[in-house]
Design a protein around this motif. Sequence first.
Motif, PDB file in Angstrom:
ATOM      1  N   ARG A 110      37.763  20.145  16.571  1.00 37.90           N
ATOM      2  CA  ARG A 110      38.431  19.286  17.551  1.00 37.90           C
ATOM      3  C   ARG A 110      38.050  19.618  18.987  1.00 37.90           C
ATOM      4  O   ARG A 110      37.935  18.732  19.818  1.00 37.90           O
ATOM      5  N   GLU A 111      37.827  20.876  19.290  1.00 33.55           N
ATOM      6  CA  GLU A 111      37.465  21.248  20.663  1.00 33.55           C
ATOM      7  C   GLU A 111      36.110  20.654  21.038  1.00 33.55           C
ATOM      8  O   GLU A 111      35.910  20.183  22.149  1.00 33.55           O
ATOM      9  N   GLY A 118      36.666  16.496  20.719  1.00 30.40           N
ATOM     10  CA  GLY A 118      37.808  15.850  21.359  1.00 30.40           C
ATOM     11  C   GLY A 118      37.394  15.029  22.573  1.00 30.40           C
ATOM     12  O   GLY A 118      36.637  15.483  23.425  1.00 30.40           O
ATOM     13  N   GLY A 119      37.853  13.794  22.635  1.00 30.91           N
ATOM     14  CA  GLY A 119      37.574  12.929  23.767  1.00 30.91           C
ATOM     15  C   GLY A 119      36.187  12.314  23.775  1.00 30.91           C
ATOM     16  O   GLY A 119      35.822  11.631  24.723  1.00 30.91           O
TER      17      GLY A 119
END
Length: 105
Positions: free
Chosen positions: A7-8, A11-12
């Motif tokens: 996710r890191e 993410g985005g």
Amino acid sequence: AKALLERERFGGRCVGVAGDELSFEEACGVFRGVLGVEMPSTFCAVGSVLKVAMRDIGAMFRWFETAGFAVDIEAARREYPELQDFGTWLEKSSGFRDLKVGKSA
């Protein structure tokens, strides 16, 4: 799956992932070349009825035909070297690989 597990990193981000970009005719040629049989298809009438009866399906196919995904395949391959083109996927990962003509048991 990587996007969910990392996710890191993801993410985005909007990440386009595609291993190939083929027309229907090109895909049929790859299918025939890899497996030695014609690519299965359905009657055009079935697809036409689905596109009319289910407006979202029709919109999706119109989008495929016009805009498409516009994925930078070379960039995707640099980031995900394990991506498979259609022929490699047919041969190594798909359920169709069992159709291969001349395949030894």
